[in-house]
Design a protein around this motif. Structure first.
Motif, PDB file in Angstrom:
ATOM      1  N   GLU A 195       4.738  -0.089   6.368  1.00 58.54           N
ATOM      2  CA  GLU A 195       5.003   1.027   5.305  1.00 58.54           C
ATOM      3  C   GLU A 195       4.237   0.360   3.989  1.00 58.54           C
ATOM      4  N   SER A 196       4.136  -0.799   4.031  1.00 54.87           N
ATOM      5  CA  SER A 196       3.530  -1.447   2.785  1.00 54.87           C
ATOM      6  C   SER A 196       1.925  -1.691   3.040  1.00 54.87           C
ATOM      7  N   GLY A 197       1.683  -1.776   4.263  1.00 54.63           N
ATOM      8  CA  GLY A 197       0.207  -1.946   4.655  1.00 54.63           C
ATOM      9  C   GLY A 197      -0.125  -3.221   4.825  1.00 54.63           C
ATOM     10  N   ALA A 236      -3.790  -2.748  -0.062  1.00 56.34           N
ATOM     11  CA  ALA A 236      -2.434  -2.926   0.146  1.00 56.34           C
ATOM     12  C   ALA A 236      -1.920  -4.248  -0.571  1.00 56.34           C
ATOM     13  N   ILE A 237      -2.600  -5.287  -0.321  1.00 54.11           N
ATOM     14  CA  ILE A 237      -2.117  -6.643  -0.998  1.00 54.11           C
ATOM     15  C   ILE A 237      -2.063  -6.637  -2.474  1.00 54.11           C
ATOM     16  N   THR A 238      -3.218  -6.007  -3.032  1.00 61.06           N
ATOM     17  CA  THR A 238      -3.165  -6.002  -4.498  1.00 61.06           C
ATOM     18  C   THR A 238      -2.181  -5.098  -5.012  1.00 61.06           C
ATOM     19  N   LYS A 239      -2.126  -4.092  -4.343  1.00 61.85           N
ATOM     20  CA  LYS A 239      -1.032  -2.884  -4.846  1.00 61.85           C
ATOM     21  C   LYS A 239       0.424  -3.361  -4.946  1.00 61.85           C
ATOM     22  N   HIS A 240       0.620  -4.295  -3.991  1.00 63.59           N
ATOM     23  CA  HIS A 240       2.076  -4.927  -4.084  1.00 63.59           C
ATOM     24  C   HIS A 240       2.307  -5.896  -4.451  1.00 63.59           C
TER      25      HIS A 240
END
Ligand SMILES: *[C@@H]1O[C@H](CO)[C@@H](O)[C@H](O)[C@H]1NC(C)=O
Ligand SMILES: *[C@@H]1O[C@H](CO)[C@@H](O)[C@H](O)[C@H]1NC(C)=O
Ligand SMILES: *[C@@H]1O[C@H](CO)[C@@H](O)[C@H](O)[C@H]1NC(C)=O
Length: 907
Positions: free
Chosen positions: A627-629, A834-838
């Motif tokens: 879901e988070s990528g 995805a990483i930076t978003k979360h």
């Protein structure tokens, strides 16, 4: 008889004692420490060697690779779950309230490195000392932090709070107990580097539009680095790590500014020169001769600090770069670390108690070491030997390589690779026991012969062989494995041997945590030595073959992706028969794609490059699967039965998710049966009632005739007899399709509708929502997936966190540089977003707790590898291909680039 029995007891108690000793040595890593450790500071487990949580193993026969299938049937051992290796989280160790050094003093200290330990007592916040690195995988350990206000008041916070007091012990150069004789020091191979096949693709000139997009992405990566760096400098300057949510810091790596040292080369590569120069002033202040930690974690310290300093020196121009402080500090640290090799067999101690009092004691290497920690020191010490022209650094690690090489030749259970946990002590306990037994027997014989002599009747041969002689004879036979002998009288007896598996429990073989970087270093070390040491090529080729034969598997996933992962095998010695295969997916193992790509190129094994692609694509798939990528830390998939012909099979997947599905079906069937019988019984009663009513009706209708036409009621049916005649009706749901529960209850309902005339009370009964109804297989699956957020194709996700790890993007970067295929840049960009978003916080990036959901929680941890590795690989993915060109550089396992030799070299 009597003697034999006594002997048995003896062995029994000896076994118990040995076991207890083993447990102690397991806990303390070195047998020495139990006595000498003073501060209750726990060791941080090594990053790469954090073992993922264990899983109780269950395999279907069908999941075994063909190789093993051919030999199955012998009954696979079910191992009990491995003991949790979760590190202890200790209480806050006592920290003196007076150990803060003012900025002014430490600046002064800088001018005179000879007297670095002047300190001024100042009020300082009660500092928490958080060592628990592995807690990153879990939740934040509850520890006290210095008050945020304190930190913000002066911007740099309690900056030097962990600096030592003058009274703190300091490391001093020890007298070696087991020095290598000068003429036996293994020298760096000398000569002209071999012509090594090209690693990087020959990139064409790019179109302006592509360049624009690439550079825009690169800018975004740099901006991410800048924010993390500024946050670190503002809130954690001089400390190991920034806590990116609470804006504080922690010091799990001896408090020598791990993030700062680890980031140096990244700053340089990204062109953040001002930040680089500023960081250098902090580097000069680091005092490697003391720490709040009683033990130096050797592996982590080598790959992060030593690797970081050497690479910063190399990328900033080496000798011509004018940053000699980097080399000075590297040497200072290396000199301290050299102490770990001072053991009888020159295998290193892995948690180094540097305190002078402890150091003066002779020690052996640990009886329980992880492969990764032992084998991943090679590149750093080798590069340092090349730069300083000091063979002793090379000698230290060459002996470890030789030990692995000797073991690979001698043979391991899974030929070519090494068990996860190994005994590096160099002492053969089996032989030791044999010796003791021989000694005891000879003692007994002597007593006997003395007795006999007292009786006057004796051939006196028996007493000639004294126990001492017996020991010597035997140990000579065993002592040739390694040259160094246990000569120090302070050490217990030892019958020499090479590296071996642990004496207890199954051996585990895999490419994940605790093992990874030793394998990664074989081809890289070969490159670093210009191809002049053939052992590394042989080591790598054997590893590659073993991994392909035993470990690689294609998972069965819903989109039938043709991807690969590396499994883990447990065996008690006969892998052809007793292999326990865990089809795991771990973030740490994602380095493997890069390793196969690189090895495939330099040793000209094209098939390995293809394997590398599929492995790298596997990790890209794992990122896209959630879901988070972002890929989870540790999970399990199902393996294809046939890697060449593999299609998603929902039935098989569901059975795997619900191993007790058949029991579930039986229970449901039985439940329906009971319901049926009950209903039929009620129906019978109703029938009777109905008949009675009909009869009554009839009676009423013929009320007038009551007198004349009598009804004989004696023939009323016996309800019990009727019940027994009801035909058992099996629920129909089983014959129908997948979605069983609903249809079953529908059919039950529809059948009950057939009851005529009298209103059936059961008609409205909701069987499906009856709380007593056992859950069906199909509904169980639905519920399980919904509740655990299990991504498609996953069987279990043991660890849902993401701690800013680099291995997946590392392999993606290798693939891009090796194949030139821009698709890898696109894949990498999805990962970056995805990483930076979360993970992004105001001042950095944080580990997150659950990648399976859309809104994971931030764990307030930012490991130094975020800046050292993850951001560096992202940046290099969008650089011109000649920035850290793989034909000129070779990166250590912390992404620190070392210069590959181009001309004749040697010390
Ligand atoms: C340890 O000693 C036993 C018994 O003498 C011997 O069989 C074995 O090969 C030795 N192991 C190693 C690794 O040398
Ligand atoms: C001496 O030998 C006799 C038999 O020859 C035996 O019974 C006795 O126990 C022996 N004495 C000692 C002290 O062992
Ligand atoms: C799917 O898996 C089930 C259970 O393992 C098996 O019985 C069935 O044959 C498989 N179907 C196909 C098409 O392979």
């Amino acid at each position: 008889m009597f003697r034999l029995r006594r002997y048995r007891y003896y062995v029994f108690f000896a076994a118990i004692i040995v076991f207890l000793l083993f447990r102690v040595s397991q806990n303390s890593k070195e047998w020495e420490e139990t006595i000498t450790a003073k501060l209750p500071i726990p060791r941080a487990p090594s990053r790469k060697s954090v073992a993922p949580p264990p899983r109780i193993f269950t395999t279907q026969d069908g999941d075994l690779p063909q190789k093993i299938l051919d030999n199955t049937g012998k009954g696979k051992t079910k191992y009990p779950p491995k003991k949790e290796t979760t590190p202890e989280i200790s209480e806050d160790p006592p920290v003196s309230s007076n150990d803060r050094v003012s900025d002014k003093i430490s600046d002064k200290v800088n001018e005179d490195p000879a007297k670095p330990h002047l300190a001024v007592d100042e009020k300082k916040p009660a500092l928490a000392y958080d060592h628990d690195e592995a807690a990153t995988v879990k939740n934040i350990p509850s520890i006290k932090l210095p008050s945020k206000n304190n930190l913000e008041q002066d911007g740099q916070g309690a900056k030097d709070a962990t600096l030592p007091k003058p009274t703190d012990p300091h490391w001093k150069k020890p007298e070696e107990h087991f020095p290598v004789p000068k003429d036996e020091i293994i020298p760096l191979p000398t000569g002209k580097p071999l012509k090594i096949p090209r690693v990087q693709y020959s990139f064409d000139k790019e179109f302006p539009k592509d360049k624009e997009r690439r550079e825009a992405r690169q800018d975004l990566v740099r901006a991410e680095m800048k924010r993390s760096w500024d946050g670190y400098i503002k809130y954690a300057r001089g400390h190991d790590e920034l806590r990116p949510v609470t804006k504080t810091f922690r010091d799990p790596f001896c408090g020598w500014a791990a993030t700062l040292v680890d980031s140096l080369d990244t700053l340089w590569i990204m062109g953040l020169k001002e930040e680089f120069e500023d960081a250098l002033t902090e580097v000069a202040k680091i005092d490697f001769t003391t720490s709040k930690r009683t033990e130096i974690p050797v592996f982590e310290t080598t790959i992060r600090y030593l690797g970081g300093l050497i690479a910063a020196y190399d990328v900033s121009g080496g000798e011509d770069g004018g940053h000699s402080i980097l080399l000075d500090k590297a040497v200072e640290l290396a000199e301290i670390l050299m102490g770990v090799f001072d053991t009888p067999n020159r295998m290193p101690i892995l948690y180094y108690n540097w305190n002078p009092a402890t150091m003066s004691q002779p020690k052996r290497a640990p009886t329980t070491a992880s492969v990764a920690e032992l084998g991943s020191l090679a590149m750093e010490f080798t590069r340092l030997a090349q730069i300083t022209k000091q063979n002793k650094y090379y000698d230290a690690v060459a002996r470890i390589t030789d030990a692995f090489y000797e073991w690979q030749e001698r043979g391991t259970t899974i030929s070519g690779i090494f068990p996860e946990r190994i005994d590096a002590s160099g002492c053969n306990t089996t032989a030791q026991r044999e010796l003791e037994e021989a000694q005891r027997k000879s003692e007994e014989a002597q007593t006997k012969s003395e007795d006999d002599e007292a009786n006057g009747s004796r051939d006196s041969n028996m007493k000639k062989r004294s126990p001492v002689e017996a020991v010597e004879v035997n140990s000579e036979r065993h002592s040739k494995a390694l040259k160094m002998e246990a000569t120090d009288p302070a050490l217990p007896e030892c019958v020499s041997q090479g590296l071996t598996p642990l004496a207890w429990g199954p051996e585990q073989y895999g490419m994940g945590g605790s093992q990874d970087s030793t394998y990664e270093y074989f081809p890289k070390q070969w490159l670093l030595l210009g191809g002049l040491e053939p052992k590394y090529e042989e080591l790598h080729r054997q590893v590659s073959q073993a991994v392909k034969k035993w470990l690689l598997y294609r998972p069965m996933v819903p989109d039938d992706s043709d991807i690969l992962f590396s499994a883990k095998i447990g065996t008690r010695g006969e892998p052809e028969h007793d292999a326990n295969i865990q089809y795991e997916v771990t973030h740490l193992t994602c380095f493997l794609g890069g390793m196969f790509g690189l090895g495939g190129r330099i040793f000209d094994i094209p098939a390995d490059v293809e394997v590398g692609k599929k492995l790298s694509q596997g990790c890209v798939w794992a990122y896209s699967s959630t879901e988070s990528g972002i890929m989870p830390e540790f999970a399990h998939l199902l393996a294809c039965e046939d890697a060449d012909y593999c299609h998603w099979n929902e039935t098989r997947y569901n059975i795997e998710l619900d191993p007790s599905y058949d029991k579930r079906e039986e229970e449901l069937e039985a439940w329906y049966d009971r319901k049926e019988k009950l209903k039929a019984h009620k129906k019978e009663l109703l029938e009777i009632k109905k008949k009675e009513q009909e009869a009554a009706l009839l009676r009423k209708e013929s009320q007038e005739d009551r007198e004349s036409s009598r009804v004989d009621n004696d023939n009323a049916q016996d309800p019990v007899k009727g019940f027994s005649q009801i035909r058992k009706r099996a629920p129909t749901y089983k014959d129908e399709d997948e979605d069983t529960g609903h249809r079953a209850s529908d059919s039950v309902r529809s059948s009950s509708k057939q009851v005529p005339l009298v209103k059936d009370e059961e008609d409205g009964e909701d069987l499906e929502h009856d709380p007593t109804r056992p859950i069906s297989h199909a509904n169980f699956i639905k519920k399980k997936i919904a509740e655990s957020h299990l991504p498609p194709g996953y069987v279990t996700v043991e660890s849902k966190s993401y701690i800013l790890r680099p291995e997946a993007i590392e392999s993606v970067w290798y693939m891009y540089r090796i194949t030139g295929d821009e698709e890898w840049q696109e894949k990498g960009w999805k990962m970056f977003k995805a990483i930076t978003k979360h993970t992004a916080t105001e001042v950095g990036n944080s580990a997150i707790d659950n990648v399976l959901i859309a809104e994971p929680r931030k764990n307030d941890e930012m490991e130094s590898f975020w800046q050292a590795e993850t951001l560096k690989y992202f940046y290099l993915l969008y650089s011109e291909p000649d920035v850290i060109n793989l034909d000129e550089w070779v990166l250590n396992t912390e992404a620190h680039p070392f210069k590959r030799p181009t001309t004749y070299f040697g010390a």
